[in-house]
Design an enzyme around this catalytic site. Structure first.
Site, PDB file in Angstrom:
ATOM      1  N   GLY A  83      27.335  32.622  43.506  1.00  0.00           N
ATOM      2  CA  GLY A  83      28.769  32.816  43.300  1.00  0.00           C
ATOM      3  C   GLY A  83      29.318  34.144  43.756  1.00  0.00           C
ATOM      4  O   GLY A  83      30.521  34.381  43.647  1.00  0.00           O
ATOM      5  N   ALA A  84      28.471  35.040  44.297  1.00  0.00           N
ATOM      6  CA  ALA A  84      28.959  36.357  44.706  1.00  0.00           C
ATOM      7  C   ALA A  84      29.995  36.251  45.827  1.00  0.00           C
ATOM      8  O   ALA A  84      31.031  36.906  45.791  1.00  0.00           O
ATOM      9  CB  ALA A  84      27.788  37.229  45.154  1.00  0.00           C
ATOM     10  N   GLY A  85      29.706  35.415  46.827  1.00  0.00           N
ATOM     11  CA  GLY A  85      30.656  35.240  47.915  1.00  0.00           C
ATOM     12  C   GLY A  85      31.953  34.615  47.459  1.00  0.00           C
ATOM     13  O   GLY A  85      33.035  34.946  47.942  1.00  0.00           O
ATOM     14  N   ASP A  86      31.865  33.694  46.482  1.00  0.00           N
ATOM     15  CA  ASP A  86      33.069  33.045  45.953  1.00  0.00           C
ATOM     16  C   ASP A  86      33.914  34.038  45.153  1.00  0.00           C
ATOM     17  O   ASP A  86      35.147  33.993  45.189  1.00  0.00           O
ATOM     18  CB  ASP A  86      32.682  31.863  45.063  1.00  0.00           C
ATOM     19  CG  ASP A  86      31.829  30.856  45.813  1.00  0.00           C
ATOM     20  OD1 ASP A  86      32.030  30.694  47.026  1.00  0.00           O
ATOM     21  OD2 ASP A  86      30.947  30.239  45.185  1.00  0.00           O
TER      22      ASP A  86
END
Length: 407
Positions: free
Chosen positions: A342-345
């Protein structure tokens, strides 16, 4: 099924309606400037055109107030030119991630799993709402316990879920995610087919799309019909409504029939996007092995003429940005990674939240750098906890982290 790692910050500008230099002031009711020195010379006159709506591409707008003896030319506005709401509509998959309770083990070796809501577009929607922005999600889940749970989670996180649909004949998608010792992930999916793949064009909430200022999507919804055709139709509706089209390919090779199909599918809608976020790994894949750190590779092979902004995320190192006028990089924030899911999101959510408040920030390099720094902070905080949606930060938490980082 979360976005790739990436991570920075914009703040909505407050419109100051007063012009202290010339003494004029704009009101919310009448589109005319008042000169305080002429205040006694106004009279109320009714415009004949104010009683009816003129049809056509242009409409005539005549102010109800006019100064005596001061004829004024009518003001012409384009129909539909009113400012869009800061709503971001995210389209695509919503599923359950099962994350091992112990890192560095294979799925077979994991002693247990923690279920967490996921799906890159849904993560972005919650990320925006968690920051205080306005977000909605469009997608399909099964009419089952997991599907209802996901709908409730979106609602609890202040995401408009009115665009969600429920399929009584298909299950909500599941993904088992292994966490290596370095916090990176490997996936095993259960979706043969899952409900998200079966969204029909007739099930689209077109009015919700038209309200948005930004329409955000990935590439996973392009893999199978009927969702692919529905995705393309939604993009067309958004484009005609004047939305900014935001694309995060979010490469998941395990879901595509082949690498060739993935490359072709991802690139099939590439030139329609206004904003694209990609990772270093995705550059290498899409260009056939070219150096992801070479600006010329990005500019010549991936930047297209209609693109307003292209972002390359580099995990803890930060990100690079490319526009028609300038390009550069913004450093990341170093943290101890527990789970990069979820880091990119989170990064995308931070950036889109800033862009929704200030749609032209990509034209100003300083503003863009601030927005990206904030987005970097969003991504960094997300990797410090397990799961995607549970780990998405608030605006206050990001600002505190950025303050500590610069102290």
């Amino acid at each position: 099924m979360q976005g790739s790692s990436g991570k920075a910050c914009g703040f909505p500008l407050n419109m100051d309606r007063s012009d202290k230099a010339n003494g004029t002031k704009m009101t919310c009711c009448f589109p005319v400037s008042f000169d305080r020195s002429m205040r006694g010379s106004f009279k109320l006159s009714k415009s004949s055109s104010s009683d009816k709506l003129l049809k056509g591409t242009d409409r005539l707008v005549i102010s109800n107030w006019s100064p005596v003896g001061s004829p004024r030319s009518p003001r012409v506005e384009k129909a539909g030119a009113q400012k869009k709401s800061p709503l971001v509509v995210c389209f695509g998959e919503l599923l359950i991630d099962f994350v091992p309770t112990a890192a560095g083990l294979s799925l077979a070796e994991a002693p247990g799993f923690k279920k967490a809501p996921g799906g890159a577009p849904a993560n972005v929607a919650v990320g925006i709402a968690r920051l205080g922005g306005s977000a909605a999600f469009i997608g399909k889940v099964g009419e089952d316990e997991f599907g209802r749970m996901l709908a409730d989670i979106l609602k609890q996180n202040n995401v408009d879920n009115s665009g969600m649909r429920f399929d009584p004949n298909a299950r909500t998608a599941l993904a088992f995610v292994t966490l290596r010792a370095d916090g990176e992930r490997e996936f095993m999916f259960f979706r043969n087919p899952s409900a998200d793949m079966l969204l029909q064009e007739t099930e689209l909430d077109t009015n919700l799309i038209k309200k948005a200022s930004i329409f955000h999507y990935g590439s996973i919804s392009l893999i199978e019909e009927p969702c692919r055709s529905t995705h393309l139709a939604a993009m067309e509706i958004a484009k005609k409504a004047g939305c900014i089209l935001s694309y995060d390919p979010n490469l998941r090779l395990a879901l595509w029939p082949s690498e060739e199909a993935a490359q072709k599918g991802i690139m099939s809608i590439w030139n329609q996007a206004d904003l694209i976020k990609i990772s270093e790994e995705e550059i290498t894949f899409l260009t056939g092995g070219d150096d992801p750190y070479d600006d010329n590779v990005v500019l010549k092979k991936l930047y297209h003429p209609k693109l307003k902004l292209l972002i390359v995320t580099e995990g803890p190192e930060g990100c690079r940005y490319y526009t028609k006028e300038f390009h550069g990089r913004v450093s990341g924030i170093k943290v101890i990674a527990v789970d990069t899911t979820g880091a990119g999101d989170a990064f995308v959510g931070g950036l889109l939240n800033s862009l929704a408040s200030d749609p032209d920030l990509y034209k100003n390099e300083k503003k863009l750098q601030e927005a990206l720094r904030f987005a970097n902070g969003c991504g960094a905080l997300t990797v410090t906890e397990k799961g995607a949606i549970p780990a998405l930060p608030t605006k206050e938490a990001v600002l505190q982290a950025l303050e500590k980082n610069t102290a």
